[in-house]
Design a protein around this motif. Sequence first.
Motif, short mmCIF file in Angstrom:
data_model
loop_
_atom_site.label_atom_id
_atom_site.label_comp_id
_atom_site.label_asym_id
_atom_site.label_seq_id
_atom_site.Cartn_x
_atom_site.Cartn_y
_atom_site.Cartn_z
N ILE A 108 -28.08 92.79 91.76
CA ILE A 108 -28.98 92.16 92.98
C ILE A 108 -29.89 91.42 92.68
O ILE A 108 -30.27 90.43 93.20
N ALA A 109 -30.74 91.99 91.73
CA ALA A 109 -31.95 90.88 91.30
C ALA A 109 -31.60 89.71 90.74
O ALA A 109 -31.90 88.64 90.85
N ALA A 110 -30.32 89.67 90.04
CA ALA A 110 -29.95 88.46 89.35
C ALA A 110 -29.43 87.46 90.59
O ALA A 110 -29.81 86.19 90.68
N SER A 111 -28.65 88.14 91.62
CA SER A 111 -28.33 87.08 92.75
C SER A 111 -29.57 86.54 93.62
O SER A 111 -29.52 85.68 94.19
N SER A 112 -30.72 87.36 93.12
CA SER A 112 -32.03 86.98 94.18
C SER A 112 -32.97 86.11 93.12
O SER A 112 -34.25 85.61 93.53
N ALA A 113 -32.51 85.97 92.05
CA ALA A 113 -33.41 85.20 91.18
C ALA A 113 -33.50 83.71 91.12
O ALA A 113 -32.65 82.77 90.61
N ILE A 114 -34.32 83.13 92.05
CA ILE A 114 -34.53 81.87 92.49
C ILE A 114 -34.91 80.94 91.05
O ILE A 114 -35.84 81.38 90.67
N PRO A 115 -34.21 80.13 90.79
CA PRO A 115 -34.60 79.39 89.43
C PRO A 115 -36.03 78.98 89.64
O PRO A 115 -36.39 78.10 90.49
N GLY A 116 -36.53 79.01 88.32
CA GLY A 116 -37.95 78.36 88.29
C GLY A 116 -38.99 79.67 88.77
O GLY A 116 -39.98 79.71 88.43
N VAL A 117 -38.72 80.14 89.62
CA VAL A 117 -39.43 81.37 90.44
C VAL A 117 -39.46 82.38 89.37
O VAL A 117 -40.56 83.17 89.30
N TYR A 118 -38.25 82.92 89.19
CA TYR A 118 -37.81 84.23 88.55
C TYR A 118 -36.89 83.63 87.27
O TYR A 118 -36.16 82.84 87.32
N ARG A 119 -37.17 84.55 86.26
CA ARG A 119 -36.33 84.25 85.20
C ARG A 119 -34.67 84.75 85.51
O ARG A 119 -34.61 85.61 86.39
N ILE A 141 -26.44 89.62 81.97
CA ILE A 141 -25.60 91.05 82.12
C ILE A 141 -24.41 90.93 81.52
O ILE A 141 -23.59 89.65 81.66
N ASP A 142 -24.24 91.65 80.75
CA ASP A 142 -22.81 91.61 79.95
C ASP A 142 -22.71 90.32 78.90
O ASP A 142 -21.62 89.64 78.80
N GLY A 143 -23.93 90.00 78.43
CA GLY A 143 -24.01 88.82 77.62
C GLY A 143 -24.01 87.52 78.53
O GLY A 143 -24.04 86.55 77.80
N ARG A 144 -24.12 87.22 79.67
CA ARG A 144 -24.06 86.19 80.41
C ARG A 144 -25.24 85.96 81.42
O ARG A 144 -25.83 87.13 82.00
N LEU A 145 -26.02 84.83 81.48
CA LEU A 145 -27.26 84.77 82.27
C LEU A 145 -26.84 84.27 83.73
O LEU A 145 -26.02 83.38 83.69
N TYR A 146 -27.26 84.97 84.61
CA TYR A 146 -27.15 84.67 85.85
C TYR A 146 -28.36 84.49 86.69
O TYR A 146 -29.55 84.97 86.35
N MET A 147 -28.12 83.62 87.74
CA MET A 147 -29.58 83.20 88.47
C MET A 147 -29.01 83.28 89.95
O MET A 147 -27.86 83.97 90.46
N ASP A 148 -30.00 83.06 90.83
CA ASP A 148 -29.70 83.07 92.33
C ASP A 148 -28.35 82.74 92.69
O ASP A 148 -27.85 81.59 92.55
N GLY A 149 -27.46 83.57 93.54
CA GLY A 149 -26.25 83.37 94.08
C GLY A 149 -26.19 81.95 94.87
O GLY A 149 -25.25 81.17 95.15
N GLY A 150 -27.17 81.76 95.64
CA GLY A 150 -27.63 80.55 96.64
C GLY A 150 -27.36 79.30 96.05
O GLY A 150 -27.11 78.65 96.61
N VAL A 151 -27.56 79.36 94.71
CA VAL A 151 -27.65 77.97 93.93
C VAL A 151 -26.14 77.35 94.07
O VAL A 151 -26.08 76.31 94.39
N HIS A 173 -19.71 93.31 97.28
CA HIS A 173 -19.34 92.19 96.49
C HIS A 173 -20.69 91.45 96.34
O HIS A 173 -21.03 90.88 97.42
N VAL A 174 -21.32 91.18 95.20
CA VAL A 174 -22.43 90.40 94.82
C VAL A 174 -22.19 89.00 94.37
O VAL A 174 -21.53 89.12 93.31
N VAL A 175 -22.68 88.02 94.84
CA VAL A 175 -22.21 86.65 94.39
C VAL A 175 -23.73 86.35 93.43
O VAL A 175 -24.57 86.22 93.99
N VAL A 176 -23.43 85.89 92.00
CA VAL A 176 -24.46 85.35 91.44
C VAL A 176 -23.90 83.88 90.86
O VAL A 176 -22.87 83.49 91.15
N SER A 177 -25.04 83.21 90.25
CA SER A 177 -24.81 82.03 89.70
C SER A 177 -24.70 81.88 88.19
O SER A 177 -25.76 82.40 87.67
N ASP A 178 -23.81 81.50 87.47
CA ASP A 178 -23.91 81.23 86.00
C ASP A 178 -24.48 80.48 85.50
O ASP A 178 -24.18 79.05 85.91
#
Length: 285
Positions: free
Chosen positions: A140-151, A155-165, A117-122
């Motif tokens: 997994i890339a979405a869960s690792s997409a640090i805001p500002g660092v990566y776009r 996924i399925d019409g929703r934008l996701y970024m780093d789960g750590g946020v 189970h991978v956690v992402v931020s909407d």
Amino acid sequence: MTTAFVLSGGANLGAVQVGMLRALDETGVRPDVLVGSSVGAINAAWLAGADPADGVEGLADAWRSIRRSDVFPFSLRTGLSGFLGHRASLFDIGRLKRIIRRNIAFDRLEDAPIPLHVVVSDVIHGRDVRLASGDAVEVIAASSAIPGVYRPIEIDGRLYMDGGVINNTPVSHAVDLGADTVYVLPTGYACSLHEAPKSALGMTLHAVSLMVNRRLSLEIEHISGAVDLRVIPTPCPLDIGPTEFDRADELMDRAYETASIWLRSTGTRPINTIRAHVDRHSAAR
């Protein structure tokens, strides 16, 4: 009884989790379910598809091979476009995706041999989302997409970024999944740097790590008592900056030693060490 491993984010300090996993494996502790956020999602995905007979050495080799330019590839054009507001990131996430693709054994999350189970931020709704299906590399890339660092990744019409946020150490999701015993594998944070990070990227990553580790302490205290919660201590003190990828062996070895001592001292007793450890970590010099 269901045992969950929860792996937190932490950029290059994700190598710490390799040492922890090695110690857990030697003790015979193995997960029935994996929950990961940010770099913890990358490590969890490797573990989810690994051959148990190989231990964690394949993951250790992967960490040894990573260089800063693999994760944060500098491009004057890309960086300038991000600075001027023409794009939502400073770095291209393509190389990170290639690292992920090389090191996982399945194409879709639902095909992972150990449930993952991978956690992402909407980005739009500002909440954490747990994903257990879909293209493994993209999620997994979405869960690792640090805001500002990566776009952010769509996924399925929703934008996701780093789960750590929103949820860097998603213990609550492991509880929701019905885990009886939860091993938390944090990454810690640099508490003993000789000087502040010099680059904007380094300072950003360092600030984020301080913020999320403080939140971890509060979240663990809130959940403690709901499950048998076992938070593995991280090496302390740490003087490794957030963009140093050439000290993975040091991080793995120190984490292995710390986790091994902790596992021998606790045995199978339920234990929650995070508050004392975070306080000690903060006081380190």
